[in-house]
Design an enzyme around this catalytic site. Structure first.
Site, short mmCIF file in Angstrom:
data_model
loop_
_atom_site.label_atom_id
_atom_site.label_comp_id
_atom_site.label_asym_id
_atom_site.label_seq_id
_atom_site.Cartn_x
_atom_site.Cartn_y
_atom_site.Cartn_z
N GLN A 80 2.11 13.42 -5.76
CA GLN A 80 0.96 13.11 -4.87
C GLN A 80 0.26 14.10 -4.37
OE1 GLN A 80 3.50 9.82 -2.20
NE2 GLN A 80 1.21 9.76 -2.02
N HIS A 81 -0.94 13.90 -3.97
CA HIS A 81 -1.76 14.94 -3.09
C HIS A 81 -2.45 15.95 -3.86
CE1 HIS A 81 0.32 13.38 0.09
NE2 HIS A 81 1.65 13.81 -0.03
N ASP A 243 4.27 8.99 -6.83
CA ASP A 243 5.54 8.88 -7.31
C ASP A 243 6.45 8.23 -6.33
OD1 ASP A 243 5.38 10.98 -5.45
OD2 ASP A 243 6.22 12.53 -6.61
#
Length: 495
Positions: A80-81, A243
């Protein structure tokens, strides 16, 4: 047959799933390299991901003994991110800044102040932005790579980029978008005025990917990519997700009443909710799920990576590390480790560093150091569990996934320190499994709009009865004492 891909920090994993029988037919993996630098820089070249995708997929197909033309759908799980910025021609402008990158902490602090602090961010977005979220990476890029910033035409998260690479379409779904820092988890919409605070021209909002539902398809494979990967060009690519969202699907965590814990590079703990359960604690993220609901989630920045540092320092392999940790008593004879080697999110200490406390001439042993790092990383997750409980989320057991879940010692430590039964799923790579399950759901929805994700999870998510552990009641108060000591040290050092 469905292909599930998990593109993580350390590598890419692929599984091939028969969604009718629930059988995993083949698996593959390939490693990534990390670009590390000063001030917490953590980046990766996206070619690492695409090359690893190809290698892991070919390995899984070879193990399955099946041709790529049998793949009907593909689901991508991604870390992520991370920020992947493309120009108008679709070329990547610079290495992707990752979830564990804390170089943009000053920018995050500035943006938090703009939002009215953590409580202001919770009120506006439903999440409190943290260093590592995509928003601060955009401001960092503007300040440190101004010429590249002016060329940004597409802003993608890591799994979005892989979907783009496969299909040529820029889109995202609600779960991964929740961790961008410019998305309202309650309304499931971008916060466009927030992006205009960075670039009043509106160029960033025009660069955002299209939002799609979690069951919606992205598209089919581009012919050249299908040929490169040896896959069916008509294979349908599902929306995919972050994820943690895919790990929730891969553990059957798609209805209230269950908690999933992941022992990976980072540590995560999450529970499905059917409403946006925004917490008063900024460490708890009320992300959207990739199955139609929401996930209340906490994430620690240091887990197996911290253990690996100690292993390397003591020149131990995994077996040797586990053997020594088991020899030390609970509480490591008074040694506590605050394993904040990458800063930390839970507790929220982005600028913290790792600390060893309680050392004496008598307790400074290799065994105690191994035990201390294992306990310290686990106590971060216990901290997060306390926050979830305070937010009204409960469960009578934990489903454990990730590389650390393979350790019997660690499973027992989790059960004892959380005072809760623990069981693993048969397939510890739950995020890749979740991707394959979501792909099967996506394809099923094309013919039947009422097709049930729960039915597919029931067939494909299996628990490993041999991994089940109960808390050892005599150990629970000992871990409580060590955990309270850990909390006291945090309070004394960091307030």
């Amino acid at each position: 047959m469905y292909l599930g891909i998990d593109c993580g920090t350390q590598g890419t994993k692929a599984i091939l799933l028969d969604a009718e029988t629930g059988q995993v037919l083949g698996e593959g993996s390939a490693a990534h390299q990390l670009i590390s630098g000063p001030n917490g820089r953590r980046e990766q070249e996206v070619t690492q991901w695409t090359d690893a995708f190809e290698r892991a997929t070919r390995m899984a197909l070879a193990q399955a003994g099946r041709p790529g033309r049998d793949v009907l759908g593909i689901g991508i799980s991604g870390q992520q991110h991370g920020l992947v910025a493309l120009d108008a021609a679709g070329e990547v402008l610079r290495p992707a800044k990752l979830w564990c990158d804390t170089e943009s902490t000053p920018e995050n602090d500035e943006l938090l102040a703009l939002l009215g602090g953590q409580q202001g961010a919770l009120q506006r977005l439903g999440v409190a932005i943290a260093p590592g979220y995509t928003l601060s990476k955009l401001l960092w890029t503007q300040r440190h790579h101004a010429a590249l910033f002016e060329r940004i035409a597409h802003i993608l998260l890591p799994h979005d980029y892989l979907n783009y690479w496969l299909t040529g379409r820029c889109c995202t779904e609600y779960g991964d978008a929740s961790g961008s820092g410019y998305f309202d988890v309650r309304t499931r919409q971008w916060d466009l005025p927030l992006l205009r605070q960075i670039d009043p021209s509106g160029r960033l909002e025009r660069a955002l990917p299209e939002l799609i539902e979690p069951h919606a398809p992205v598209g089919t494979l581009r012919p050249g990519i299908a040929e490169r990967l040896g896959l069916n060009p008509r294979a349908l690519v599902s929306s995919g997700g972050g994820d943690n969202m895919m790990g929730a699907i891969g553990t059957g965590n798609i209805a209230p009443g269950m908690i999933t814990m992941s022992l990976g590079t980072s540590g995560t703990l999450y529970a499905y909710t059917d409403r946006p359960a925004v917490s008063r604690h900024p460490e708890v993220a009320a992300f959207c799920s990739s199955s139609g609901g929401w996930l209340s989630l906490i994430c620690t920045m240091n887990l197996t990576n911290a253990n690996a540092v100690v292993r390397e320092l003591l020149q131990l392999d995994l077996v040797g590390f586990g053997t020594l940790a088991a020899q030390a008593p609970i509480g490591a004879e008074g040694i506590s480790m605050l394993p904040f080697l990458n800063g930390e999110r839970v507790p929220p200490l982005p600028n913290a560093t790792g600390t060893l406390l309680g050392l004496t001439a008598d307790n400074l042993t290799r065994a105690n150091l191994c035990r201390a790092v294992l306990e310290g990383t686990t106590f971060g997750l216990r901290f997060g569990l306390d926050l979830l409980h305070d937010n009204g989320i409960d469960s009578d057991s934990i489903r454990l996934i990730g590389g650390g879940a393979k350790s019997p010692l660690w499973r027992q430590l989790v059960a004892d320190s959380m005072a809760m039964p623990v069981i693993c799923t048969e397939h510890s790579e739950a995020a890749a499994l979740g991707g394959a399950i979501q792909a099967a759901w996506c394809l099923a929805r094309q013919d039947d709009p009422t097709a049930s994700l729960a039915d597919i999870c029931e067939r494909c998510v299996r628990l490993d009865a041999s991994s089940a552990v109960q808390p050892i009641q005599d150990n629970v108060p000992l871990y409580d004492e060590a955990y309270r000591r850990y909390r006291r040290h945090i309070e004394a050092l960091h307030g």
